[in-house]
Design a protein around this motif. Sequence first.
Motif, PDB file in Angstrom:
ATOM      1  N   UNK A  49      35.210  41.893  44.654  1.00  0.00           N
ATOM      2  CA  UNK A  49      34.603  42.600  43.276  1.00  0.00           C
ATOM      3  C   UNK A  49      34.673  41.882  42.071  1.00  0.00           C
ATOM      4  N   UNK A  50      33.819  41.814  41.180  1.00  0.00           N
ATOM      5  CA  UNK A  50      34.103  40.882  39.989  1.00  0.00           C
ATOM      6  C   UNK A  50      34.819  41.700  39.064  1.00  0.00           C
ATOM      7  N   UNK A  51      35.774  41.333  38.506  1.00  0.00           N
ATOM      8  CA  UNK A  51      36.588  42.041  37.189  1.00  0.00           C
ATOM      9  C   UNK A  51      35.775  42.326  36.031  1.00  0.00           C
ATOM     10  N   UNK A  52      36.073  43.402  35.571  1.00  0.00           N
ATOM     11  CA  UNK A  52      35.392  43.579  34.020  1.00  0.00           C
ATOM     12  C   UNK A  52      35.778  42.809  32.932  1.00  0.00           C
ATOM     13  N   UNK A  53      37.245  42.538  33.165  1.00  0.00           N
ATOM     14  CA  UNK A  53      38.153  41.786  32.069  1.00  0.00           C
ATOM     15  C   UNK A  53      38.979  40.723  32.835  1.00  0.00           C
ATOM     16  N   UNK A  54      38.781  39.664  32.154  1.00  0.00           N
ATOM     17  CA  UNK A  54      39.673  38.428  32.744  1.00  0.00           C
ATOM     18  C   UNK A  54      40.650  37.737  31.609  1.00  0.00           C
ATOM     19  N   UNK A  55      41.672  37.256  31.986  1.00  0.00           N
ATOM     20  CA  UNK A  55      42.465  36.642  31.220  1.00  0.00           C
ATOM     21  C   UNK A  55      42.244  35.082  30.874  1.00  0.00           C
ATOM     22  N   UNK A  56      42.181  34.728  29.617  1.00  0.00           N
ATOM     23  CA  UNK A  56      41.682  33.557  29.188  1.00  0.00           C
ATOM     24  C   UNK A  56      42.296  32.872  28.040  1.00  0.00           C
ATOM     25  N   UNK A  57      42.475  31.670  28.057  1.00  0.00           N
ATOM     26  CA  UNK A  57      43.219  31.029  26.966  1.00  0.00           C
ATOM     27  C   UNK A  57      42.321  30.539  25.741  1.00  0.00           C
TER      28      UNK A  57
END
Length: 106
Positions: free
Chosen positions: A45-53
């Motif tokens: 599944x594709x996550x709704x939120x991702x962690x990004x720098x």
Amino acid sequence: MSIIIKTRRIFETETYQTFDYRMVKNPFYSHSEMIEFSKRRFQYTIPEYIEKSIPVTKTRKKSHIEYQIQCEHCGSLGWVRRKDAKYCSSNCRKLAYRERKERKQK
């Protein structure tokens, strides 16, 4: 050590850039696609939120004390950061050393 004539405090602001990790909305996420994935029973599944720098600009306040002294070599007044400074600049310090060295050799 020279005699301190005056003192002053210098205030500065320094700006620098760092990177922070933040949760951001995934551009590839779509709710309609997620429903189709669940109907087909896909494992991924594709996550709704991702962690990004993300680059972030920060500011920091700094201060230091400067002392006004009379130079032992040239006699002029100069602002230095050290309490125990004898000379107004590195050039005066080097010239004084060379003169002392020449006097020793003679």
